[in-house]
Design a protein around this motif. Structure first.
Motif, PDB file in Angstrom:
ATOM      1  N   LEU A 330       0.890  -1.226  -0.020  1.00  0.00           N
ATOM      2  CA  LEU A 330      -0.027  -0.032  -0.010  1.00  0.00           C
ATOM      3  C   LEU A 330       0.938   1.234   0.017  1.00  0.00           C
ATOM      4  O   LEU A 330       0.651   2.241  -0.801  1.00  0.00           O
ATOM      5  N   ALA A 331       1.948   1.228   0.733  1.00  0.00           N
ATOM      6  CA  ALA A 331       2.736   2.653   0.796  1.00  0.00           C
ATOM      7  C   ALA A 331       3.566   2.700  -0.659  1.00  0.00           C
ATOM      8  O   ALA A 331       3.756   3.509  -1.068  1.00  0.00           O
ATOM      9  N   THR A 332       3.745   1.338  -1.067  1.00  0.00           N
ATOM     10  CA  THR A 332       4.525   1.434  -2.351  1.00  0.00           C
ATOM     11  C   THR A 332       3.540   1.939  -3.638  1.00  0.00           C
ATOM     12  O   THR A 332       3.916   2.839  -4.406  1.00  0.00           O
ATOM     13  N   ILE A 333       2.321   1.754  -3.360  1.00  0.00           N
ATOM     14  CA  ILE A 333       1.281   2.333  -4.304  1.00  0.00           C
ATOM     15  C   ILE A 333       1.211   3.961  -4.293  1.00  0.00           C
ATOM     16  O   ILE A 333       1.403   4.610  -5.240  1.00  0.00           O
ATOM     17  N   ASP A 334       1.283   4.435  -3.024  1.00  0.00           N
ATOM     18  CA  ASP A 334       1.307   5.750  -2.714  1.00  0.00           C
ATOM     19  C   ASP A 334       2.353   6.511  -3.273  1.00  0.00           C
ATOM     20  O   ASP A 334       2.301   7.700  -4.105  1.00  0.00           O
ATOM     21  N   TYR A 335       3.667   5.951  -3.117  1.00  0.00           N
ATOM     22  CA  TYR A 335       4.884   6.366  -3.709  1.00  0.00           C
ATOM     23  C   TYR A 335       4.826   6.245  -5.126  1.00  0.00           C
ATOM     24  O   TYR A 335       4.802   7.596  -5.954  1.00  0.00           O
ATOM     25  N   ARG A 336       4.363   5.337  -5.987  1.00  0.00           N
ATOM     26  CA  ARG A 336       4.354   5.222  -7.375  1.00  0.00           C
ATOM     27  C   ARG A 336       3.456   6.372  -8.005  1.00  0.00           C
ATOM     28  O   ARG A 336       3.677   6.843  -8.967  1.00  0.00           O
ATOM     29  N   VAL A 337       2.367   6.542  -7.155  1.00  0.00           N
ATOM     30  CA  VAL A 337       1.373   7.566  -7.863  1.00  0.00           C
ATOM     31  C   VAL A 337       1.710   8.934  -7.782  1.00  0.00           C
ATOM     32  O   VAL A 337       1.794   9.667  -8.660  1.00  0.00           O
TER      33      VAL A 337
END
Ligand code: ARG
Length: 583
Positions: A330-337
């Motif tokens: 979930l944190a990775t998604i935030d970062y990529r977005v």
């Protein structure tokens, strides 16, 4: 290219004929499955006639009369119950051919709207054995990233390595007590895995060892300098060795943002999700439950238990405060977005992680993320016996072992054939053929089915294999070598023979194939295309003399050879497979 052109002409014909299209209906043209009637085909008249309750053949005739394709087609017919069949003209094919030999993209058009696509693939776990899933992910992900880039998307590749986790308690204990420094130097990945395995076994047998490992893990998590140093060294050594393997395979990543990169983001993320009301505390853990917004069958937070739907929450923080794989994702998604403005994120990960991704995607969507997230799943690789793929010593096979063995076998084959090549040349050919064979064996399969791994089959010069395709490329080059560069291709082209026509047609269809691959993320569509192209080329070569012909015929045939070489090289390149000039 032709398909898109003909489709837009067809749509214009409906308008010109004064036929109103019902809502949701867009007439289309496809490559004909049976080329006896034409090259492209449309069943639009039949579908529409059903809806309008009129005669399909009459409707097809009406569209045919309004269709303006003189510059592209030499024949349009209405066949069977109301198919429209279109046959391209030799002139249109010749024109395409001259584009294919000149254009950087061999005539493949760029997408109209470029997207930013993050491709998450390979992602092995540090100090844990790499398994066949990582092999599949590595090859499929690399190929899809190449295809997306080739047709004009902005692609960011990210290797989300598993560089943080409970395994480090054991690794650190093993590092301190039983590490073999010389083995670590020679082959760090192997040594770390064997230390991990040994400690894991010891911890299972002896409660005291398990406690020591847990203690080491806690110290690491609390930032103990010595343990952090060991962890960093493990990650560094593994990545260094991995990069060598990726290098031999011609695979590059834009980023290596492993799980540990997100450590500091986890606590705030969980707090925020609690605040947003997306997560709740349940039995001490922090979890995400179903919000009831979708039907139970589609709800990743529910599981069927006999006749009842029971909660299957996604845990994002354990009772003891530890975070999980899902939290990191979930944190990775935030970062990529946020950092990369990703329009799409592709996860090339085995089918067993399906539920994980469904839950993570759903939780992210509930947080307001609109980026399209796709789990590109795949099945297993089986050994020749149809069981789990194992090495001779009975261990599960990792990427490193497979690549080493493939190159070794290809080298032995190169040695057998005495062709006056130097050792260095043979090594390079073995690297290309060995690596290419393993990749092709993977990429020519439907990714969702399990496939059998067979060295003999994948390294064979016959059949749907990398050596066969690379050899077809080599044969196109051999013709030009015979001419010693003394050839200047011109636009004086005339396609007359059926074998020339068939080859020109196949070459033109690469423009469509390259885009179709991404409809359902299937590199095997490309592999199949290339195999058919090589076959079509061989038939052409048997039917038509190239060097012994003259004038326009010779120029046309040489251009067909050149175009075939270019499309084979480009297509293999999109599968991550390099070509050689000789073999
Ligand atoms: N390291 C994981 C595994 O070996 C794969 C990671 C895939 N990517 C992700 N964002 N979860 O199973």
């Amino acid at each position: 290219m032709f398909r898109a052109l003909l489709t837009s002409r067809l749509q214009a014909a409906f308008t010109a004929a004064g036929i109103d299209l019902p809502e949701g209906f867009t007439p289309g043209v496809v490559i004909a499955s049976d080329t006896r009637f034409g090259d492209y085909q449309s069943n639009a008249a039949m579908i529409l006639a059903k809806q309008l309750k009129t005669n399909p053949r009459a409707l097809a005739e009406q569209i045919k009369a309004a269709l303006k394709v003189e510059d592209l087609c030499e024949k349009i017919t209405v066949d069977g119950p109301g198919f429209l069949n279109l046959t391209l003209s030799a002139a249109a094919l010749a024109q395409r051919l001259s584009v294919i030999v000149k254009d950087d993209h061999v005539g493949v058009p760029q997408v109209e709207k470029a997207k930013t696509i993050v491709v998450d693939f390979s992602a092995p776990n540090i100090a844990k054995p790499m398994h066949v899933g990582h092999i599949r992910s590595t090859f499929i992900g690399d190929s899809l990233a190449r295809v997306a880039r080739f047709i004009g998307h902005k692609v960011i590749t990210d290797n989300h390595v598993g560089d943080w986790g409970t395994q480090f308690g054991m690794i650190i204990h093993g590092w301190k007590t039983q590490l073999d420094q010389s083995k670590l130097k020679a082959d760090p990945i192997h040594e770390l895995v064997s230390v991990y395995k040994a400690v894991n076994a010891a911890a299972k047998a002896d409660e005291a060892v398990l406690e020591i490992c847990k203690g080491e893990l806690v110290k690491l998590q609390q930032g103990d300098a010595e343990n952090l140093g060991i962890w960093k060294e493990c990650v560094r050594l593994t990545l260094e060795q991995l990069e060598k393997v990726y290098g031999a395979l011609d695979i590059k990543f834009d980023h290596y943002l492993g799980e540990s990169f997100y450590n500091d983001a986890l606590a705030p993320l969980v707090a925020e999700m609690l605040n947003q009301g997306i997560a709740t505390i349940s039995e001490g853990a922090t979890v995400v439950f179903s919000d009831g917004s979708v039907k139970p069958e589609n709800d990743p937070f529910l599981i069927r238990d006999k006749d009842e739907w029971k909660p299957a929450p996604c845990i994002i923080r354990k009772g003891d405060g530890g975070y999980l794989y899902a939290t990191t994702d979930l944190a990775t998604i935030d970062y990529r977005v946020k950092e990369w403005q990703a329009d799409e994120i592709w996860y090339v990960v085995g089918a067993p992680q399906q539920l994980h991704f469904r839950q993570v995607f759903s939780a992210a969507q509930r947080r307001g993320i609109t980026t399209k997230m796709i789990h590109i799943a795949f099945g297993s690789i089986l050994g020749p016996d149809g069981k789990m793929f194992k090495t001779r010593s009975g261990e599960t096979v990792g990427l490193l072992e497979v690549i080493d063995e493939a190159i070794e076998r290809a080298r032995a084959a190169a040695d057998e054939k005495e062709q006056g090549l130097s050792d260095a040349e043979k090594d390079e050919i073995a690297r290309i053929i060995g690596g290419g064979s393993v990749k092709y064996a993977e990429l020519s399969q439907n990714r969702l089915t399990d496939y059998k791994f067979s060295w003999d089959k994948m390294l064979s010069l016959q059949g749907n294999t990398a050596p066969y395709l690379i050899n077809a490329y080599v044969r196109t080059r051999a013709i030009f070598r015979k001419l010693d560069g003394a050839v200047a291709l011109t636009d004086d082209l005339a396609i007359t023979e059926p074998a020339e026509r068939a080859l020109a047609m196949k070459l033109a269809q690469f423009a469509e194939n390259a885009h179709d691959i991404l409809d359902d993320h299937r590199p095997n569509l490309l592999a199949n295309y290339l195999y058919e192209l090589a076959d079509t080329y061989h038939s052409f070569y048997e039917a038509c003399h190239v060097l012994r012909s003259e004038g326009t015929a010779r120029n046309t045939r040489l251009t067909l050879c050149e175009a075939t070489g270019r499309v084979l090289k480009t297509g293999l390149g999109l599968l991550g497979i390099q070509t050689t000039e000789r073999m």
